[in-house]
Scaffold this motif. Structure first.
Motif, PDB file in Angstrom:
ATOM      1  N   ILE A 232      -2.872  71.329 -47.169  1.00  0.00           N
ATOM      2  CA  ILE A 232      -2.430  72.816 -47.280  1.00  0.00           C
ATOM      3  C   ILE A 232      -3.325  73.644 -47.304  1.00  0.00           C
ATOM      4  O   ILE A 232      -3.492  74.751 -47.047  1.00  0.00           O
ATOM      5  N   ALA A 233      -4.216  73.311 -48.567  1.00  0.00           N
ATOM      6  CA  ALA A 233      -5.517  74.226 -48.874  1.00  0.00           C
ATOM      7  C   ALA A 233      -6.282  73.418 -49.746  1.00  0.00           C
ATOM      8  O   ALA A 233      -5.756  72.223 -50.649  1.00  0.00           O
ATOM      9  N   LEU A 284       4.861  77.602 -47.486  1.00  0.00           N
ATOM     10  CA  LEU A 284       3.870  76.604 -46.893  1.00  0.00           C
ATOM     11  C   LEU A 284       4.768  75.220 -46.824  1.00  0.00           C
ATOM     12  O   LEU A 284       4.599  74.707 -46.002  1.00  0.00           O
ATOM     13  N   ALA A 285       5.215  74.996 -48.054  1.00  0.00           N
ATOM     14  CA  ALA A 285       5.909  73.501 -48.003  1.00  0.00           C
ATOM     15  C   ALA A 285       7.176  73.763 -49.298  1.00  0.00           C
ATOM     16  O   ALA A 285       6.761  74.651 -50.059  1.00  0.00           O
ATOM     17  N   ILE A 318       3.312  66.199 -47.682  1.00  0.00           N
ATOM     18  CA  ILE A 318       3.591  64.960 -46.930  1.00  0.00           C
ATOM     19  C   ILE A 318       5.113  65.203 -46.575  1.00  0.00           C
ATOM     20  O   ILE A 318       5.842  65.619 -47.391  1.00  0.00           O
ATOM     21  N   PRO A 319       5.404  64.810 -45.470  1.00  0.00           N
ATOM     22  CA  PRO A 319       6.697  64.718 -44.763  1.00  0.00           C
ATOM     23  C   PRO A 319       7.561  63.888 -45.680  1.00  0.00           C
ATOM     24  O   PRO A 319       7.199  62.922 -46.019  1.00  0.00           O
ATOM     25  N   CYS A 320       9.019  64.366 -46.025  1.00  0.00           N
ATOM     26  CA  CYS A 320       9.842  63.477 -46.918  1.00  0.00           C
ATOM     27  C   CYS A 320      10.443  62.423 -45.939  1.00  0.00           C
ATOM     28  O   CYS A 320      10.422  62.548 -44.844  1.00  0.00           O
ATOM     29  N   ALA A 321      10.960  61.594 -46.762  1.00  0.00           N
ATOM     30  CA  ALA A 321      11.865  60.561 -45.984  1.00  0.00           C
ATOM     31  C   ALA A 321      12.848  61.345 -45.142  1.00  0.00           C
ATOM     32  O   ALA A 321      13.759  62.358 -45.460  1.00  0.00           O
ATOM     33  N   PRO A 322      13.257  60.871 -43.770  1.00  0.00           N
ATOM     34  CA  PRO A 322      14.314  61.627 -43.010  1.00  0.00           C
ATOM     35  C   PRO A 322      15.503  61.935 -43.528  1.00  0.00           C
ATOM     36  O   PRO A 322      15.986  62.859 -43.037  1.00  0.00           O
ATOM     37  N   ILE A 323      16.123  61.202 -44.280  1.00  0.00           N
ATOM     38  CA  ILE A 323      17.374  61.214 -45.292  1.00  0.00           C
ATOM     39  C   ILE A 323      17.306  62.570 -46.014  1.00  0.00           C
ATOM     40  O   ILE A 323      18.423  63.122 -45.956  1.00  0.00           O
ATOM     41  N   ARG A 345      11.743  74.337 -44.392  1.00  0.00           N
ATOM     42  CA  ARG A 345      11.316  74.545 -43.120  1.00  0.00           C
ATOM     43  C   ARG A 345      10.391  73.078 -43.312  1.00  0.00           C
ATOM     44  O   ARG A 345       9.678  73.053 -44.470  1.00  0.00           O
ATOM     45  N   PRO A 346      10.028  72.311 -42.251  1.00  0.00           N
ATOM     46  CA  PRO A 346       9.091  71.029 -42.479  1.00  0.00           C
ATOM     47  C   PRO A 346       7.950  71.392 -42.631  1.00  0.00           C
ATOM     48  O   PRO A 346       7.168  72.550 -42.379  1.00  0.00           O
ATOM     49  N   VAL A 347       7.415  70.547 -43.697  1.00  0.00           N
ATOM     50  CA  VAL A 347       5.810  70.975 -44.192  1.00  0.00           C
ATOM     51  C   VAL A 347       4.821  70.935 -42.700  1.00  0.00           C
ATOM     52  O   VAL A 347       3.856  71.835 -42.708  1.00  0.00           O
TER      53      VAL A 347
END
Lengths: 352, 504
Positions: A232-233, A284-285, A318-323, A345-347
């Motif tokens: 992210i930065a 941003l996340a 980091i994208p979280c688990a889909p659930i 919003r997805p990271v």
């Protein structure tokens, strides 16, 4: 796969990164694990898919204040007490333990218990990260009942509770934690192997180890590669604002970008874990995606209590688990649950 | 009137001493090479700065690296028995876990994790005196005992009770080191600090006895003090008890001295020696402290240390033919080996003279300027300085230390580079102007009566300052830190109070 003396520290570093600032410090749990592994040998890690459907799996973790954990930690007997209580309840042997929460010290604590009890550890957990509340777990989302729950402390006290829901579990834990002087060990949401296969987040133990190994080899970039995360930065912490409300360590970490990010200024909202990363008004996340503050030099996770002025850090999403990205997941652990307005919003999109 | 003060700082290269008058006027100064037995250099330095009227000197403060070197070289360390008052809590981590083997072999004298400990809510678990006696009896020949209990920084009574038992069993020949006096929150780190402190008892005795003898031999009746990590002083009685707290004294002395020399209370400080450069910060007149525990001799500890970034770069850093900077240095031999001083080794000092930024030695011998190499050195310095900056914007930077002439006058992020007179003895000046402090940290529930809670911690800090040799009536509160603790019920806070004032 197994956890042994050679990899335990790397695994713990991976857990710290998945802890997004929370989940408890890994230093003491890692020492405890090392002692047990040296004495009792390696802990086998078993994939959820390989569990017999009728296996009895106990998700376990610590409850209470991280500060107490660095003063008054395990006697070493807590895991046995939890298992015996569960075995008395179910009238059968516990077949495997699973971390309730992979993030931080909670992902490491049970390694010593598994080693001493000769039990395998399931390659799964209930969060894929760290969260502050008991209902923020996949078992809750999948309507697995928390009851019966078991608590044990270092002085050998054990209770079995039968809460109706996650809040009942929290309340029972709160009572026991107070009596135990601030911390205790707990097991809840006991499951059959078949339920573990449908209601937990798979592969997180092996993920933590992969992250730790990637960190050792490739620092921050290694972590990004192992997690599919985004940088992210990169910057320098210029302000840390702390306050406590409702028992949570809340605060804001501000940083100024350096290098290619020079001129940017970011704020990270924290409630035990890092929850929202913002640049001006732009998100941003945000939770439930993972926001981890890494030391820019070593790539190691910087826990919330250790963020300090002047640190050079990389903020990683980091994208979280889909659930967690389902409607129900976002209700339980999205930004609004923590009192932040605005939609998630997805990271992968927000951080671009 | 005995209002003159002597400050001495033993560094890796030089031993520096100053004599200060009232209002901190510099009356005498001395720089002499640090000797194999540092006490020889200390005696030389004392003799060089002592005034004719020896009775005019009221106090003498010494900052020395004896304790640090003993740990780093694993020499002169005492054998320590360890008592952890905690069981059954913490049995999962044995004593000396995570220690390097050689250091443990030098120190480990046995001990055990015994029944006891305090809860965060104040409940205590009783000690079993028979168990303590059994554990002590099983230890072989030991020099000291280190005692640390769960949450002892909040309620030290159990460590004191255990100390009584040790005293009754082993008598006065054995030193006793208590966790609550050396470390903060974090049992293992506090225990480790207490063990190292216990192991340093013999070194402390030798240094302090030697310092007292040197003062007497010089005809001085000044009250002796040692400088400690936070830039303040402690009485020699307390230094005998808490030698581990003298370990970061050198860096703190320079930072304090830089503040006194310039009158600045908030600034960055860069101390350039012959071999290395330390960058620290002065905040409210005191060295800024490291926010976390420090690793000492590869052991995790949590006593207070100055927040310092070190770079292997100094006035004596050797410049290789390919332009590489050190990290080797000619050290104290710079006075004969650097080209500008008649030698044949190209050093950073030579480049600074060739460039025209420094004037020393014989400029005709400095050789050709190498702007690229000097720029690389400047970049290392700039990075270290930036790491210590807490706020955006330009901050003043105070340059001290014998090698600071090599620094550029323009350092990114610094409004100006302040170069005070007597910059090269700032460390000894820092020792001489030291205040005496007391520092206490408790975990408590501030909900009911916040003011009373903080006051209880202040009272503890004042008592610690009194024991360190402060004039209680002139103590001032330097800082109050309050950190709320997550998931505590009722909500607890970690409160830390620090007071400081002139010596009694």
């Amino acid at each position: 796969m197994q956890l042994d003396l050679d990899v335990i520290s790397l695994y713990a570093e991976g857990c710290a990164i998945l802890g997004t600032g929370g989940g408890g410090d890994i230093y003491v749990p890692t020492l405890i694990a090392r002692e047990a592994l040296a004495e009792c040998g390696a802990v086998p890690v078993i994939a959820a898919a390989d569990l017999p459907d009728d296996a009895l799996v106990l998700p376990v973790g610590g409850w209470g204040a991280p500060t107490v954990c660095i003063e008054k930690f395990d006697s070493g007997d807590e895991g046995r007490l939890l298992c015996e209580a569960a075995e008395a309840w179910f009238g059968r042997k516990v077949d495997a333990l699973m971390p309730s929460e992979i993030g931080g010290g909670n992902g490491v604590q049970l390694v010593s218990w598994c080693a001493r009890l000769g039990l395998p550890m399931v390659d799964a957990d209930g969060m894929g990260r760290a969260f502050p509340e008991g209902d923020m777990c996949s078992m809750h989302l999948m309507s697995v009942p928390p009851s019966p729950g078991f608590f044990a402390d270092e002085r050998g006290r054990v209770v079995t509770v039968t809460p109706e829901d996650a809040h009942g579990l929290e309340e029972a834990a709160r009572q026991f934690v107070i009596e135990s002087g601030g911390v205790c060990a707990g097991a809840d949401h006991p499951m059959a192997g078949a339920i573990v296969k449908t209601s937990t987040i798979h592969g997180t133990v092996s993920l933590a180890l992969r992250i730790g190994m990637a960190l050792e080899q490739g620092g921050v970039d290694g972590v990004l590669e192992a997690t599919g995360g985004v940088r992210i930065a990169t910057g320098k912490v210029v302000d840390v604002e702390r306050l406590t409300s409702g028992g949570f360590a809340r605060g804001v970490v501000r940083l100024e970008g350096t290098g290619v990010d020079a001129g940017r200024s970011l704020a990270i909202q924290v409630q035990n874990e890092n929850l929202i990363a913002m640049e001006g008004d732009r998100v941003l996340a945000s939770t439930p995606d993972l926001i981890t503050i890494l030391d820019a030099g070593t790539g190691r996770a910087v826990p919330t209590e250790r963020v300090r002025y002047g640190q050079r850090v990389a903020i990683v999403g980091i994208p979280c688990a889909p659930i967690w990205r389902t409607q129900r997941g976002l209700e339980v652990a999205g930004p609004e649950r923590f009192g932040y307005p605005g939609s998630w919003r997805p990271v992968e999109e927000g951080a671009q | 009137m005995s209002d003159l003060r002597i400050g001495i700082d033993v560094g890796g290269t030089n031993t520096d001493a100053v004599l200060l008058g009232p209002d901190n006027t510099l009356l005498a100064r001395c720089k002499t090479p640090t000797t194999a037995d540092p006490l020889d250099g200390i005696a030389t330095a004392l003799g060089a700065v002592a005034p004719d009227d020896r009775r005019a000197v009221g106090m003498a403060a010494l900052g020395t690296t004896h304790a640090l070197n003993a740990i780093l070289r694993r020499r002169e360390l005492g054998r320590v028995a360890v008592l952890r008052l905690a069981a059954p809590a913490t049995l999962s981590v044995p004593l000396f876990a995570d220690w390097p083997d050689d250091l443990r072999a030098a120190i480990d004298g046995g001990g055990g994790i015994v029944a006891g400990g305090v809860e965060i809510d104040g409940r205590t678990h009783a000690l079993d005196h028979d168990e303590l006696r059994r554990v002590l009896a099983a230890c072989g020949s030991i020099d000291a005992v280190a005692i640390s209990g769960v949450f002892s920084m909040q309620d030290p009574s159990q460590e004191l009770e255990a100390a009584e038992v040790v005293r009754a069993e082993l008598g006065d020949r054995v030193g006793i080191s208590l966790g609550h006096l050396v470390g903060g929150v974090g049992l293992l780190e506090r225990e480790n600090a207490a063990i190292l402190n216990a192991a340093l008892g013999g070194v402390a005795r030798r240094v302090i006895d030697g310092f007292e003898q040197a003062l007497a031999a010089c005809g001085l009746i000044a009250t002796p003090f040692l400088t400690q990590n936070d830039g303040t002083l402690m009485s020699i009685d307390q230094a005998r008890e808490l030698p581990v707290l003298t370990i970061g004294g050198g860096a703190s002395n320079s930072i304090r001295g830089a503040g006194v020399l310039t009158g600045l209370t908030d600034a960055l400080v860069i101390d350039v020696g012959g071999t290395s450069t330390d960058v620290g910060a002065i905040s409210g007149g005191f060295p800024r402290e490291s926010a976390f525990g420090v690793e000492l001799g590869e052991v995790q500890t949590n006593f207070r240390m100055p927040d310092v970034v070190s770079v292997a770069l100094g006035g004596g850093t050797i410049i290789h033919p390919d332009g590489a900077l050190g990290p080797e240095s000619v050290g104290y031999r710079i006075a004969e080996q650097a080209r500008i001083f008649g030698g044949d080794v190209l050093t950073l000092s030579d480049l600074a003279v060739a460039d025209g930024r420094a004037e020393m030695g014989d400029p005709t011998r400095a050789g050709t300027a190498q702007p690229d190499v000097l720029a690389a050195a400047d970049a290392l310095v700039a990075d270290a300085v930036d790491r210590m900056k807490l706020v955006a914007g330009d901050t003043p930077l105070i340059a001290v230390g014998g090698g600071s002439a090599v620094l550029s006058d323009r350092i990114p992020g610094c409004a100006e580079v302040v170069r005070p007179a007597n910059y090269d003895v700032a460390n000894a000046i820092g020792a001489a102007v030291g205040l005496v402090s007391g520092d206490a940290e408790h975990v408590l529930d501030l909900g009911a009566d916040r003011a009373a809670g903080i006051e209880s911690v202040r009272v503890d800090a004042v008592e610690r300052a009194r024991r360190a040799g402060a004039s209680v009536a002139r103590l001032e509160v330097i800082r109050v830190d309050e950190v709320p603790l997550a998931y505590t019920d009722p909500p607890m806070s970690r409160v830390r109070v620090k007071v400081a004032g002139p010596p009694a």
